[in-house]
Design a protein around this motif. Structure first.
Motif, PDB file in Angstrom:
ATOM      1  N   ILE B 247      -0.391  30.740  57.846  1.00 54.61           N
ATOM      2  CA  ILE B 247       0.929  31.371  57.819  1.00 54.61           C
ATOM      3  C   ILE B 247       1.554  31.278  59.211  1.00 54.61           C
ATOM      4  O   ILE B 247       0.940  31.681  60.203  1.00 54.61           O
ATOM      5  CB  ILE B 247       0.829  32.837  57.360  1.00 54.61           C
ATOM      6  CG1 ILE B 247       0.304  32.877  55.928  1.00 54.61           C
ATOM      7  CG2 ILE B 247       2.189  33.512  57.445  1.00 54.61           C
ATOM      8  CD1 ILE B 247      -0.127  34.230  55.474  1.00 54.61           C
ATOM      9  N   GLU B 248       2.733  30.714  59.244  1.00 60.06           N
ATOM     10  CA  GLU B 248       3.479  30.584  60.508  1.00 60.06           C
ATOM     11  C   GLU B 248       4.245  31.893  60.695  1.00 60.06           C
ATOM     12  O   GLU B 248       5.302  32.081  60.095  1.00 60.06           O
ATOM     13  CB  GLU B 248       4.410  29.375  60.383  1.00 60.06           C
ATOM     14  CG  GLU B 248       5.096  28.967  61.656  1.00 60.06           C
ATOM     15  CD  GLU B 248       4.129  28.342  62.649  1.00 60.06           C
ATOM     16  OE1 GLU B 248       3.322  27.499  62.239  1.00 60.06           O
ATOM     17  OE2 GLU B 248       4.173  28.747  63.830  1.00 60.06           O
ATOM     18  N   ALA B 250       6.043  33.176  62.972  1.00 61.12           N
ATOM     19  CA  ALA B 250       7.410  33.150  63.510  1.00 61.12           C
ATOM     20  C   ALA B 250       8.432  32.756  62.456  1.00 61.12           C
ATOM     21  O   ALA B 250       9.620  33.014  62.607  1.00 61.12           O
ATOM     22  CB  ALA B 250       7.481  32.190  64.693  1.00 61.12           C
ATOM     23  N   TRP B 251       7.985  32.116  61.386  1.00 65.52           N
ATOM     24  CA  TRP B 251       8.929  31.643  60.376  1.00 65.52           C
ATOM     25  C   TRP B 251       9.076  32.630  59.210  1.00 65.52           C
ATOM     26  O   TRP B 251      10.014  32.530  58.438  1.00 65.52           O
ATOM     27  CB  TRP B 251       8.475  30.286  59.812  1.00 65.52           C
ATOM     28  CG  TRP B 251       8.555  29.165  60.795  1.00 65.52           C
ATOM     29  CD1 TRP B 251       8.846  29.259  62.133  1.00 65.52           C
ATOM     30  CD2 TRP B 251       8.345  27.778  60.530  1.00 65.52           C
ATOM     31  NE1 TRP B 251       8.816  28.028  62.713  1.00 65.52           N
ATOM     32  CE2 TRP B 251       8.508  27.086  61.762  1.00 65.52           C
ATOM     33  CE3 TRP B 251       8.018  27.058  59.394  1.00 65.52           C
ATOM     34  CZ2 TRP B 251       8.367  25.709  61.857  1.00 65.52           C
ATOM     35  CZ3 TRP B 251       7.879  25.685  59.497  1.00 65.52           C
ATOM     36  CH2 TRP B 251       8.054  25.013  60.726  1.00 65.52           C
ATOM     37  N   LYS B 253      10.033  35.644  56.912  1.00 66.22           N
ATOM     38  CA  LYS B 253      11.159  36.586  56.952  1.00 66.22           C
ATOM     39  C   LYS B 253      10.911  37.787  56.044  1.00 66.22           C
ATOM     40  O   LYS B 253      11.853  38.441  55.602  1.00 66.22           O
ATOM     41  CB  LYS B 253      12.442  35.863  56.542  1.00 66.22           C
ATOM     42  CG  LYS B 253      12.925  34.874  57.591  1.00 66.22           C
ATOM     43  CD  LYS B 253      14.272  34.307  57.220  1.00 66.22           C
ATOM     44  CE  LYS B 253      14.638  33.182  58.159  1.00 66.22           C
ATOM     45  NZ  LYS B 253      15.212  32.057  57.446  1.00 66.22           N
ATOM     46  N   PRO B 294      10.512  30.435  50.807  1.00 67.60           N
ATOM     47  CA  PRO B 294      11.783  29.804  51.146  1.00 67.60           C
ATOM     48  C   PRO B 294      11.840  29.411  52.618  1.00 67.60           C
ATOM     49  O   PRO B 294      12.740  28.690  53.027  1.00 67.60           O
ATOM     50  CB  PRO B 294      12.823  30.878  50.840  1.00 67.60           C
ATOM     51  CG  PRO B 294      12.098  31.970  50.144  1.00 67.60           C
ATOM     52  CD  PRO B 294      10.671  31.865  50.532  1.00 67.60           C
ATOM     53  N   ASP B 295      10.906  29.915  53.409  1.00 70.10           N
ATOM     54  CA  ASP B 295      10.979  29.689  54.851  1.00 70.10           C
ATOM     55  C   ASP B 295       9.915  28.720  55.341  1.00 70.10           C
ATOM     56  O   ASP B 295       9.739  28.572  56.543  1.00 70.10           O
ATOM     57  CB  ASP B 295      10.854  31.035  55.567  1.00 70.10           C
ATOM     58  CG  ASP B 295      11.972  31.964  55.162  1.00 70.10           C
ATOM     59  OD1 ASP B 295      13.119  31.633  55.466  1.00 70.10           O
ATOM     60  OD2 ASP B 295      11.700  32.985  54.507  1.00 70.10           O
ATOM     61  N   PHE B 296       9.227  28.085  54.433  1.00 75.67           N
ATOM     62  CA  PHE B 296       8.197  27.083  54.757  1.00 75.67           C
ATOM     63  C   PHE B 296       7.121  27.660  55.671  1.00 75.67           C
ATOM     64  O   PHE B 296       6.506  26.933  56.450  1.00 75.67           O
ATOM     65  CB  PHE B 296       8.814  25.838  55.413  1.00 75.67           C
ATOM     66  CG  PHE B 296      10.104  25.400  54.792  1.00 75.67           C
ATOM     67  CD1 PHE B 296      10.188  25.243  53.424  1.00 75.67           C
ATOM     68  CD2 PHE B 296      11.227  25.158  55.556  1.00 75.67           C
ATOM     69  CE1 PHE B 296      11.372  24.844  52.828  1.00 75.67           C
ATOM     70  CE2 PHE B 296      12.416  24.769  54.971  1.00 75.67           C
ATOM     71  CZ  PHE B 296      12.484  24.616  53.612  1.00 75.67           C
ATOM     72  N   ALA B 297       6.923  28.975  55.636  1.00 75.93           N
ATOM     73  CA  ALA B 297       5.992  29.605  56.563  1.00 75.93           C
ATOM     74  C   ALA B 297       4.551  29.473  56.095  1.00 75.93           C
ATOM     75  O   ALA B 297       3.640  29.688  56.882  1.00 75.93           O
ATOM     76  CB  ALA B 297       6.347  31.081  56.736  1.00 75.93           C
ATOM     77  N   ILE B 298       4.344  29.159  54.810  1.00 73.63           N
ATOM     78  CA  ILE B 298       2.982  29.139  54.284  1.00 73.63           C
ATOM     79  C   ILE B 298       2.557  27.703  54.036  1.00 73.63           C
ATOM     80  O   ILE B 298       3.318  26.898  53.491  1.00 73.63           O
ATOM     81  CB  ILE B 298       2.871  29.958  52.984  1.00 73.63           C
ATOM     82  CG1 ILE B 298       3.296  31.396  53.256  1.00 73.63           C
ATOM     83  CG2 ILE B 298       1.454  29.914  52.447  1.00 73.63           C
ATOM     84  CD1 ILE B 298       3.230  32.280  52.055  1.00 73.63           C
TER      85      ILE B 298
END
Lengths: 288, 314
Positions: B247-248, B250-251, B253, B294-298
């Motif tokens: 998991i990023e 910072a990305w 939300k 939706p935030d490409f964090a995973i």
């Protein structure tokens, strides 16, 4: 542009990695939490990745609005043009550089209201490009005004007592105007959306894919549609895959939206016709 | 030879009770295998022989691949259409696990168990979606089961049917086996089968019936394992790949979609409302969170088991 920490390097396992296709320095993107446009963007990049499209041979054009901003995060040739005119711009682009894969990302307001004229004529011309219509039923970026796809009775900033206008069905309009590939899918079904986009991009002719997306922050809040997970799950309740169309009892399922490939027609592509005509004229020794 | 007449082993029962008791045949299988066709043949045959027949069935499960069963009772007088537990004379199973499921209906002292070893793994046997997870399917081999019934046949009828050129005649092969356990003349069986199968397949069905009878003649009462391929169900042997979720932070939300959509409930929002793995061991690597973020964090990676731990702990 303020500097952001670079994302961590991840090992690879052979599956699609969206980071290959993003401008990482711009991430995280500007969209609100839970916005469906991010999922649609993933599906598009995934489809392009599976089609092995070269980044240099790809041109993504987008207009104004939340949908317009999505193109900016793609690490390829992207164009952010005036409101409602991405299709006009893309038409010129494709005519000048027929070798490029042209994808247009547009929204419901961008394509159906402000650029409605261009939408109709792009469908009519049947130029080989793909329109991805991100339908979130509202003008999100400009403050939540009513759009041609806002469901009746729903509240927006310009319809404080509920929307009185009937709705545009973008797929029906596209079919009527002559698009040769029309499909619809919801962001909830990301792999299906990816497959549909693959078909659409590979299709030789003008293809329209309507993506049912969610505006959670404005449309969802104004209409009390719940938080992001609730909104995306609601898509499941309303959608009806095209493959089941004939087996479902229509009267018992009101207000569904059909998903899947809705139309696939064979009609001469604009550039093919154009090339044949110029070739014929050249053989005659030039047109008069 | 396995000419077992059903009532010859009545034991303590007197002749009168034996004659009064109806013969009970229970046919089980999975939707689409031909359970109903077998029971129709059975019922018609008994009727032609002058018996009173009662038949009851569960059907309509073919679309869903669900279990189907059919009770056939015939005798001089039959009162109830369903067979009491423990009173089944012949249990004919078109699918292995369905046969085991109904085994407790079989009469211990006089029952005959006939089963195809074909395995159709039901969806609820795959509830653990992790790679390499064991299937919740019966591990009992034909040997284990046949040692527990008085007369038992386990044969690879589906394989035999495929060799005959039509995998759908497996039920007719089993009918052939069944015919050796009941007292009806062979011509009668053939006539009734001809009446019930589609006209184009009469020939192959009649051959399949003969094949089933021959099989019993060749192997005697208990079928040996030689024709039975009972390797573990497919899926058990795939090399396990360990799913890892990155998991990023910072990305992210905090939209909560991954937390609510994870089928295994692996994720949660931490104090800062950023997604984090709560139960990494439950993750099956289905990638739903990655697809829907939706935030490409995973990012979900299915790494081979031997991936270094430092990569994994990232």
């Amino acid at each position: 542009m303020n500097e952001r920490p670079a994302p961590e390097k991840l090992p690879r396992d052979g599956s699609f990695d969206i980071r290959d296709w993003l401008r990482l320095e711009l991430m995280p993107h500007f969209m609100c939490p839970g916005c469906g446009h991010g999922i649609a963007l993933r599906a598009l990049l995934w489809a392009l990745d599976e089609l092995r499209v070269n980044k240099d041979d790809l041109a993504v054009v987008s207009g104004i609005g939340c949908s317009g901003r999505t193109a900016a995060y793609i690490d390829a040739n992207t164009f952010h043009v005036t409101h409602g005119r991405p299709l006009a711009f893309a038409t010129g682009l494709k005519l000048a550089r027929p070798d490029l894969t042209v994808v247009v990302i547009s929204g419901d307001g961008d394509s159906l209201a402000i650029g409605g004229n261009h939408f109709l004529h792009a469908c009519r011309r049947n130029l080989d490009m793909t329109l991805i219509l991100l339908n979130n039923e509202i003008y999100g970026m400009t403050g939540g005004q009513v759009s041609p796809t806002t469901t009746a009775e729903r509240f927006t900033t310009t319809t404080p007592f509920g929307n009185n206008e009937p709705v545009f069905d973008a797929c029906e309009v596209a079919q009527a105007a002559g698009a040769t590939f029309v499909g619809r899918e919801a962001t909830l079904q990301t792999p299906n959306l990816k497959d549909l986009l693959k078909d659409a991009i590979a299709h030789h002719g003008f293809s329209v894919v309507e993506v049912i997306s969610d505006c959670t922050e404005i449309y969802g809040r104004k209409n009390d549609l719940g938080n992001s997970p609730e909104m995306i799950l609601a898509q499941k309740r309303e959608m009806r895959p095209e493959a089941y169309r004939n087996t479902v009892d229509t009267p018992f399922r009101p207000n569904p939206f059909n998903t899947g490939v809705l139309a696939r027609r064979d009609r001469p592509e604009y550039l093919d016709v154009y090339r044949a005509r110029t070739e014929a004229l050249r053989r005659q020794g030039g047109g008069k | 030879m396995a000419e077992t007449t059903l009532n010859d082993d009545a034991g303590a029962e007197n002749a009168e009770a034996t004659a009064a008791r109806p013969t009970n045949v229970l046919i089980v299988g999975v939707g689409g295998q031909g359970v109903i066709m077998v029971s129709k043949v059975m019922a018609t045959l008994a009727q032609r022989a002058g018996f009173e027949v009662k038949q009851s069935e569960v059907h309509g499960m073919a679309k869903r691949g669900g279990g189907v069963f059919s009770h056939v009772r015939f005798g001089h007088k039959v009162f109830s259409p369903t067979i009491p537990r423990g009173e089944v004379d012949v249990l004919l199973a078109l699918e292995w696990a369905e046969g085991l499921r109904w085994l407790n209906h079989l009469n211990r002292s006089r029952g005959t168990f006939i089963a195809d070893v074909k395995r159709i793994v039901p969806p609820f046997a795959c509830r653990n979606r992790a790679d390499g997870a064991p299937l919740g399917y019966s591990r009992e081999t034909p040997k284990d089961v046949l040692s527990r019934v008085r007369t038992g046949y386990a044969l690879n009828a589906s394989g035999m049917a495929e060799r005959l050129g039509n995998p759908r005649v497996a039920n007719t092969i089993l009918l052939g086996v069944l015919s050796t356990a009941l007292d009806f003349p062979e011509e009668e069986w053939l006539a009734v089968i001809e009446q019930f199968v589609p006209p184009k397949t009469v020939e192959v069905n009649l051959r399949a019936f003969g094949e089933g009878r021959d099989w019993v003649a060749r192997h005697g009462e208990v079928g040996p394992d030689e024709e039975v391929d009972f390797s573990p169900p497919a899926g058990l042997e795939t090399p396990p790949r360990r799913p890892r979720v990155f998991i990023e932070r910072a990305w992210c939300k905090s939209c909560d979609i991954c937390v609510k959509m994870c089928p295994e409930r692996c994720l949660e929002l931490d104090e800062a409302h950023i997604a984090r793995m709560r139960a990494p061991e439950r993750c099956t690597g289905c990638r739903l969170c990655e697809y829907l973020c939706p935030d490409f964090a995973i990012r979900v990676l299915r790494l081979p088991q031997d991936a270094s731990e430092e990569e994994a702990s990232a």
